[in-house]
Design a protein around this motif. Structure first.
Motif, PDB file in Angstrom:
ATOM      1  N   GLU A  67      -0.733  -6.735  -3.354  1.00 42.68           N
ATOM      2  CA  GLU A  67      -1.460  -6.555  -2.097  1.00 42.68           C
ATOM      3  C   GLU A  67      -2.688  -7.452  -2.043  1.00 42.68           C
ATOM      4  N   ASN A  72      -0.882  -3.108  -6.332  1.00 42.83           N
ATOM      5  CA  ASN A  72      -2.241  -3.457  -5.932  1.00 42.83           C
ATOM      6  C   ASN A  72      -2.493  -4.950  -6.131  1.00 42.83           C
ATOM      7  N   ARG A 108       0.823  -1.208   0.000  1.00 43.09           N
ATOM      8  CA  ARG A 108       0.000   0.000   0.000  1.00 43.09           C
ATOM      9  C   ARG A 108       0.856   1.258   0.000  1.00 43.09           C
TER      10      ARG A 108
END
Length: 250
Positions: A184, A181, A162
């Motif tokens: 993550e 992203n 993040r």
């Protein structure tokens, strides 16, 4: 392969007409694996991504209207409810938006090429993270780390992902942001998987390794991901991203 604009194989609906759940309708003869939606209403803006690679499983989404499971790959003729709900705004403005990028199962795509490039980078991030977790839980690493240590490492990596998304930011570097992203997405799901196992008292190390391996195998077998690696390669600074193995706590 970019499909001609006049042969768009999908359209978007809202469940309540001018607001509500964003629905993709697959009007083509080909399955859809991933799409991106972006919408705006006055000062409010939102976006969402759906991707079949967001989970190692085939059914990954509950239809919000009745909680029925939806297949992660959107077959021809299917109306797929996304997780994006466009609520009526106090200003009374009308939502304007569209699904601006779609990836088909054969590696063809439609929409904004920059959007599709970001979708592909996100998929590369998913594959990279899944490979990392297989290496961290199999072979020489097998049994070296407890589920608690691995959960802590997964949370740390998720937090780092993040940070990398926000610095320098998705607007400045959308491809880099999309890649992290994707990583993550895997890292935070590894946290959830490990914690759920521990809460149930079901903590066999092999179960965590199997979860990671299933995700890696699904991504590595994805024909669309392979095809679009040629059209939309990762920037050199992201290919490959080699991370250190988890470390035992001091």
């Amino acid at each position: 392969m970019l499909l001609a604009a006049n042969s768009r194989g999908y359209h978007m609906e809202l469940s309540d007409g001018s607001s509500g759940w964003v629905i993709l309708v697959n009007d083509s003869q080909k399955p859809i694996e991933a799409f991106h939606f972006k919408g705006k209403c006055g000062n409010a803006g939102t976006a969402t991504v759906h991707d079949a690679l967001d989970s190692p499983y085939e059914s990954i989404s509950h239809r919000p209207t009745d909680e029925a499971m939806q297949e992660s790959v959107i077959l021809p003729g299917v109306r797929f409810f996304s997780d994006q709900n466009l609520s009526p705004q106090p200003s009374g403005c009308t939502w304007a938006g569209d699904i601006d990028g779609v990836i088909y199962a054969d590696g063809s795509y439609e929409g904004n090429e920059n959007v599709v490039h970001a979708l592909q980078a996100r998929r590369d991030g998913i594959l990279s993270a899944a490979r990392f977790w297989v290496e961290a839980t199999e072979g020489e690493a097998a049994g070296k780390f407890t589920p608690a240590v691995l959960a802590g490492e997964a949370q740390r990596l998720s937090d780092e992902d993040r940070k990398k998304m926000s610095n320098p930011g998705c607007r400045e570097q959308p491809i880099t942001c999309a890649y992290w992203n994707g990583r993550e997405q895997v890292d935070i799901n590894m946290v959830g998987q490990m914690n759920a196992d521990r809460q149930r008292g079901d903590t066999p190390y092999s179960h965590i390794a199997q979860f990671a391996r299933k995700w890696r195998e699904k991504a590595e077998a994805d024909s669309a991901l392979k095809a679009l690696e040629i059209s939309f390669p990762l920037p050199p600074e992201l290919a490959p991203q080699v991370l250190p193995a988890p470390q035992l706590p001091n």
